[in-house]
Scaffold this motif. Sequence first.
Motif, PDB file in Angstrom:
ATOM      1  N   GLN A 289       0.761  -1.120   0.121  1.00 13.99           N
ATOM      2  CA  GLN A 289       0.254   0.345   0.119  1.00 13.99           C
ATOM      3  C   GLN A 289       0.927   1.255   0.185  1.00 13.99           C
ATOM      4  N   GLY A 290       0.440   2.289  -1.067  1.00 15.27           N
ATOM      5  CA  GLY A 290       1.516   3.650  -0.918  1.00 15.27           C
ATOM      6  C   GLY A 290       1.569   3.435  -2.409  1.00 15.27           C
ATOM      7  N   GLU A 291       2.080   2.409  -2.736  1.00 13.88           N
ATOM      8  CA  GLU A 291       2.116   2.455  -4.808  1.00 13.88           C
ATOM      9  C   GLU A 291       1.272   3.449  -5.419  1.00 13.88           C
ATOM     10  N   LYS A 292       2.148   3.665  -6.116  1.00 14.96           N
ATOM     11  CA  LYS A 292       0.994   5.087  -7.342  1.00 14.96           C
ATOM     12  C   LYS A 292      -0.049   4.237  -8.193  1.00 14.96           C
ATOM     13  N   SER A 293       0.544   2.908  -8.421  1.00 15.20           N
ATOM     14  CA  SER A 293      -0.044   1.974  -9.613  1.00 15.20           C
ATOM     15  C   SER A 293      -0.044   0.565  -9.274  1.00 15.20           C
ATOM     16  N   VAL A 294      -0.411  -0.592 -10.227  1.00  7.88           N
ATOM     17  CA  VAL A 294      -0.200  -1.816 -10.281  1.00  7.88           C
ATOM     18  C   VAL A 294      -0.639  -1.946 -11.422  1.00  7.88           C
ATOM     19  N   LEU A 295      -0.106  -2.929 -12.337  1.00  7.10           N
ATOM     20  CA  LEU A 295      -0.507  -3.430 -13.750  1.00  7.10           C
ATOM     21  C   LEU A 295      -1.292  -4.934 -13.167  1.00  7.10           C
ATOM     22  N   LEU A 296      -2.550  -5.294 -13.552  1.00  2.00           N
ATOM     23  CA  LEU A 296      -3.209  -6.423 -14.112  1.00  2.00           C
ATOM     24  C   LEU A 296      -2.547  -7.088 -15.063  1.00  2.00           C
ATOM     25  N   PRO A 297      -1.865  -7.933 -15.204  1.00  2.00           N
ATOM     26  CA  PRO A 297      -0.805  -8.526 -16.921  1.00  2.00           C
ATOM     27  C   PRO A 297      -2.402  -9.614 -17.353  1.00  2.00           C
ATOM     28  N   PHE A 298      -2.742 -10.163 -18.392  1.00  2.00           N
ATOM     29  CA  PHE A 298      -3.464 -10.122 -19.105  1.00  2.00           C
ATOM     30  C   PHE A 298      -3.230 -10.156 -20.751  1.00  2.00           C
ATOM     31  N   ARG A 299      -2.168 -11.260 -21.326  1.00  2.00           N
ATOM     32  CA  ARG A 299      -1.269 -11.602 -22.677  1.00  2.00           C
ATOM     33  C   ARG A 299      -2.088 -12.224 -22.856  1.00  2.00           C
ATOM     34  N   ILE A 300      -3.109 -12.427 -24.684  1.00  2.00           N
ATOM     35  CA  ILE A 300      -2.833 -13.630 -25.139  1.00  2.00           C
ATOM     36  C   ILE A 300      -2.217 -14.207 -26.564  1.00  2.00           C
ATOM     37  N   ASN A 349      -2.040  -5.390 -30.733  1.00  2.00           N
ATOM     38  CA  ASN A 349      -0.705  -5.963 -30.005  1.00  2.00           C
ATOM     39  C   ASN A 349      -1.459  -6.939 -28.498  1.00  2.00           C
ATOM     40  N   LYS A 350      -2.742  -7.518 -28.814  1.00  2.00           N
ATOM     41  CA  LYS A 350      -2.839  -8.655 -27.587  1.00  2.00           C
ATOM     42  C   LYS A 350      -2.624  -8.723 -26.287  1.00  2.00           C
ATOM     43  N   ASP A 351      -3.077  -7.336 -25.936  1.00  2.00           N
ATOM     44  CA  ASP A 351      -2.225  -7.250 -24.471  1.00  2.00           C
ATOM     45  C   ASP A 351      -3.363  -6.869 -23.396  1.00  2.00           C
ATOM     46  N   PHE A 352      -4.225  -7.446 -22.830  1.00  2.00           N
ATOM     47  CA  PHE A 352      -5.736  -6.740 -22.300  1.00  2.00           C
ATOM     48  C   PHE A 352      -5.068  -6.053 -21.180  1.00  2.00           C
ATOM     49  N   SER A 353      -4.366  -7.356 -20.449  1.00  2.00           N
ATOM     50  CA  SER A 353      -3.359  -5.883 -18.900  1.00  2.00           C
ATOM     51  C   SER A 353      -4.275  -4.718 -19.084  1.00  2.00           C
ATOM     52  N   LEU A 354      -4.508  -4.421 -17.139  1.00  2.00           N
ATOM     53  CA  LEU A 354      -4.869  -3.508 -17.178  1.00  2.00           C
ATOM     54  C   LEU A 354      -3.597  -2.819 -15.563  1.00  2.00           C
ATOM     55  N   THR A 355      -4.191  -1.079 -15.758  1.00  2.00           N
ATOM     56  CA  THR A 355      -3.019  -0.608 -15.136  1.00  2.00           C
ATOM     57  C   THR A 355      -4.203   0.176 -14.081  1.00  2.00           C
ATOM     58  N   LEU A 356      -3.774  -0.248 -12.500  1.00  3.13           N
ATOM     59  CA  LEU A 356      -4.856   0.299 -11.445  1.00  3.13           C
ATOM     60  C   LEU A 356      -4.196   1.479 -10.686  1.00  3.13           C
ATOM     61  N   LYS A 357      -4.500   2.598 -10.627  1.00  3.36           N
ATOM     62  CA  LYS A 357      -3.532   3.643 -10.127  1.00  3.36           C
ATOM     63  C   LYS A 357      -4.414   4.075  -8.955  1.00  3.36           C
ATOM     64  N   ASP A 358      -3.953   5.630  -8.390  1.00 12.99           N
ATOM     65  CA  ASP A 358      -4.797   5.473  -6.617  1.00 12.99           C
ATOM     66  C   ASP A 358      -5.388   4.075  -6.204  1.00 12.99           C
ATOM     67  N   LEU A 359      -3.311   3.723  -5.787  1.00 21.56           N
ATOM     68  CA  LEU A 359      -4.208   2.030  -4.853  1.00 21.56           C
ATOM     69  C   LEU A 359      -5.066   2.303  -3.219  1.00 21.56           C
ATOM     70  N   ARG A 360      -5.719   1.323  -3.292  1.00 25.97           N
ATOM     71  CA  ARG A 360      -6.433   1.957  -2.325  1.00 25.97           C
ATOM     72  C   ARG A 360      -6.549   0.336  -1.300  1.00 25.97           C
ATOM     73  N   LEU A 361      -6.626   0.226  -0.013  1.00 26.86           N
ATOM     74  CA  LEU A 361      -6.842  -0.705   0.807  1.00 26.86           C
ATOM     75  C   LEU A 361      -8.068  -1.637   0.406  1.00 26.86           C
ATOM     76  N   THR A 362      -9.049  -0.961   0.200  1.00 25.63           N
ATOM     77  CA  THR A 362     -10.314  -1.870  -0.326  1.00 25.63           C
ATOM     78  C   THR A 362     -10.262  -2.467  -2.078  1.00 25.63           C
ATOM     79  N   ASP A 363      -9.334  -2.239  -2.770  1.00 28.79           N
ATOM     80  CA  ASP A 363      -9.120  -3.336  -3.879  1.00 28.79           C
ATOM     81  C   ASP A 363      -8.920  -3.966  -3.701  1.00 28.79           C
ATOM     82  N   ARG A 364      -7.987  -4.766  -3.579  1.00 28.06           N
ATOM     83  CA  ARG A 364      -7.448  -5.991  -2.634  1.00 28.06           C
ATOM     84  C   ARG A 364      -8.746  -7.102  -3.245  1.00 28.06           C
ATOM     85  N   GLY A 365      -8.464  -8.453  -4.185  1.00 29.80           N
ATOM     86  CA  GLY A 365      -9.670  -8.667  -4.158  1.00 29.80           C
ATOM     87  C   GLY A 365      -8.910  -9.778  -5.639  1.00 29.80           C
ATOM     88  N   VAL A 366     -10.667 -10.690  -6.082  1.00 27.52           N
ATOM     89  CA  VAL A 366     -10.145 -10.979  -7.387  1.00 27.52           C
ATOM     90  C   VAL A 366     -10.798 -10.515  -8.805  1.00 27.52           C
TER      91      VAL A 366
END
Length: 525
Positions: A289-300, A349-366
């Motif tokens: 927590q405290g990081e600016k963003s995180v990448l959720l990877p999904f390449r096909i 690009n065959k890249d469906f990855s998602l960048t999630l910014k402004d992280l919160r503790l409530t962002d955890r999960g699936v």
Amino acid sequence: MQLMLLLLLLASQHASAVVVYEGVESVRLPCHVPADVALESTAAVWDREDLNIQIVHVRLRSSDDFKEQSIRYTNRTSMRADALQTGDLSLTLKNPTVSDSGTYKCTVRKYGRDQSKTYVDLKVTVRPPPVWPIVLFALLVPVVLLAAAFGVFMYPRYKMLKMRKDYPVEMVEVEQEEKSVLLPFKVTEEDDISQDVKVEWKRQNMIVHVYQNNEHQHLLQDQDYRDRTEMNEDPHRTKDFSLKLKDLQLSDHGGYTCTVYNKDGYILLQKVVLLNITVLQVEMVEVTQGEKSVLLPFRIKDDLSLDVTLLWRHEKVTVHAYQRGQNQSVLIGQDYEGRTEMKKDPLNNKDFSLTLKDLRLTDRGVYTCTVHNKDGHMLLQKAVTLSVREYQLEMVEVTQGKEFVLLPFKIKEGFTQDVKVEWKHKNKMVHEYQIGKDQCHLKDQDQKQRTEMKKDPLNTKDLSLTLKDLHLTDSGVYTCTVYNKDGHMLIQKSVTLSVRGECYSCLSTVQNRYRFISNKTEFRD
């Protein structure tokens, strides 16, 4: 245990097939999970995805839940009362009819998250008519003649029933990223198949492929399977009625029945093939927590048409939508507006990855990414589990009588000014800060403020708290939480404070002095 549950998440188990005649009292659809998985689950759900109202039965820990059950299953389903203790989640369906045929899904859930899935294909068939009616020869001659005529009429049907051959059910498993799959059906040399037969592949009530009059009858196919199926050009000679299914979709999962009819419409051969399409493995992403963003990877691997819809969801909330080359921000849940981003031209690009910014503790999960084609059929799906680690618990020790102590909390990244900082001790507010408000909730007998934060803590990235006029009762865990303007938790840290009594240091001094005297006495002796 949590890791095992994560690996089970969204992973399809082997399907099983159940075949019964219409008119039986009940049928049992099997579903079993390990007892430890069941004990940690909160619900077991049976459903059918081909129905408008999909829920067949829901079992909670305390009781059954029939609120969302399809009306066609009212008073017809039951599960064991101890299902979520023993792991036996089998479903009993009373008075099954032909319309009950289909693929049933048994899902184990923990607080709304899918832990495992089991598919069961149920086939309910009409019981064949009796071959020879029971006739008493003592009846009158007309009745005997009628029975004889009936026997002559039924004999061809009896002969065809004797000639019919059912092949054993076969299971085929393929990963969702494969381009095609073969549903096998090779007949033996002893099966004498003439040229004048009809070969029909069906899935539930949909016609998948038809071969008749030495031609492939594509016009008879269901629209969902047009241009997606293929058979050998000369199946009679090769005795190979296998079907190739192309452009695989997750919705293709289920039972496929191949039936071979003679020219009079009687069944000669039949085989059921169960297709199990396994979804991509769940991936774990961990961030502090405290990081600016995180990448959720999904390449096909393979290309997809441009006319697809892509949805990223967290729990039941849409996080990001992409359709026809542009973002569909209208669909996005309010909590995620302006916080998600995908790379440009993800299809090429065959890249469906998602960048999630402004992280919160409530962002955890699936987080689940699902790709649908223009007809709404699911093509691809992937789940990413996001774990947001809290700041490490810190310990601070101090002796009573000290003027003050600092409870440290320095963050890496700054926040917007529209946030609120709360320090609590034993669930009681100690200090709160936000622009225009810096309030101490802890005072001494003279109403002097005992807490203090540094000036402009948001810009200096220092949320530390100074606690003054220390008491023994000040010991315990202090928690600092930062909330945004909507009340969502952004970051959190806990500091454990231990306030020792003044006599503790005195005791230490006495003990050291005693050791010195004892050592000196020994030396003299």
